[in-house]
Design a protein around this motif. Structure first.
Motif, PDB file in Angstrom:
ATOM      1  N   VAL A 137       0.961  -1.133   0.107  1.00 50.42           N
ATOM      2  CA  VAL A 137       0.001   0.036   0.090  1.00 50.42           C
ATOM      3  C   VAL A 137       0.929   1.344   0.308  1.00 50.42           C
ATOM      4  N   HIS A 138       0.502   2.145  -0.828  1.00 52.15           N
ATOM      5  CA  HIS A 138       1.395   3.346  -0.910  1.00 52.15           C
ATOM      6  C   HIS A 138       0.346   4.574  -0.184  1.00 52.15           C
ATOM      7  N   ILE A 139       1.040   5.306   0.704  1.00 55.12           N
ATOM      8  CA  ILE A 139       0.399   6.602   1.498  1.00 55.12           C
ATOM      9  C   ILE A 139       0.916   7.660   0.785  1.00 55.12           C
ATOM     10  N   HIS A 149       6.642   5.618   2.659  1.00 55.97           N
ATOM     11  CA  HIS A 149       5.393   5.824   2.113  1.00 55.97           C
ATOM     12  C   HIS A 149       4.763   4.410   1.757  1.00 55.97           C
ATOM     13  N   PHE A 159      -7.102   1.982   5.746  1.00 58.97           N
ATOM     14  CA  PHE A 159      -6.152   3.039   5.598  1.00 58.97           C
ATOM     15  C   PHE A 159      -6.923   4.447   5.461  1.00 58.97           C
ATOM     16  N   GLN A 160      -7.896   4.296   4.606  1.00 55.76           N
ATOM     17  CA  GLN A 160      -8.610   5.690   4.316  1.00 55.76           C
ATOM     18  C   GLN A 160      -9.591   6.140   5.363  1.00 55.76           C
ATOM     19  N   ALA A 167      -4.597   6.642   0.197  1.00 56.78           N
ATOM     20  CA  ALA A 167      -3.686   5.465  -0.208  1.00 56.78           C
ATOM     21  C   ALA A 167      -4.202   4.484  -1.405  1.00 56.78           C
TER      22      ALA A 167
END
Length: 77
Positions: A10-12, A45, A65-66, A72
């Motif tokens: 997962v990219h944040i 990230h 995450f959201q 993300a």
């Protein structure tokens, strides 16, 4: 335990300091189906989550995450 494991990257978008990143990972660890979560120090990230596919899905993890106010995207399965 007879879990079927999978992982997702997962990219944040947000830049988190060490304390915020620690709190995020601790929170994700307590989400249903999560086996492991972590990141490499030089790539804060990118968060790797290992999960039990019988208990959750990648889309549900992304939603978590959201829900924590982060922007993300899933970038790898």
């Amino acid at each position: 335990m007879n879990a079927r494991l999978n992982d997702v990257l997962v990219h944040i978008n947000e830049t988190l300091d060490d304390e915020a990143l620690y709190r995020l990972e601790e929170g994700i660890r307590h989400d249903a189906g999560v086996i492991s979560v972590g990141h490499r120090p030089e790539k804060t990230h990118m968060i790797m989550v290992v999960y039990d596919t019988d208990a959750t899905r990648a889309s549900s993890l992304l939603h978590r995450f959201q829900e924590r106010g982060l922007h993300a995207q899933v970038v790898g399965l």
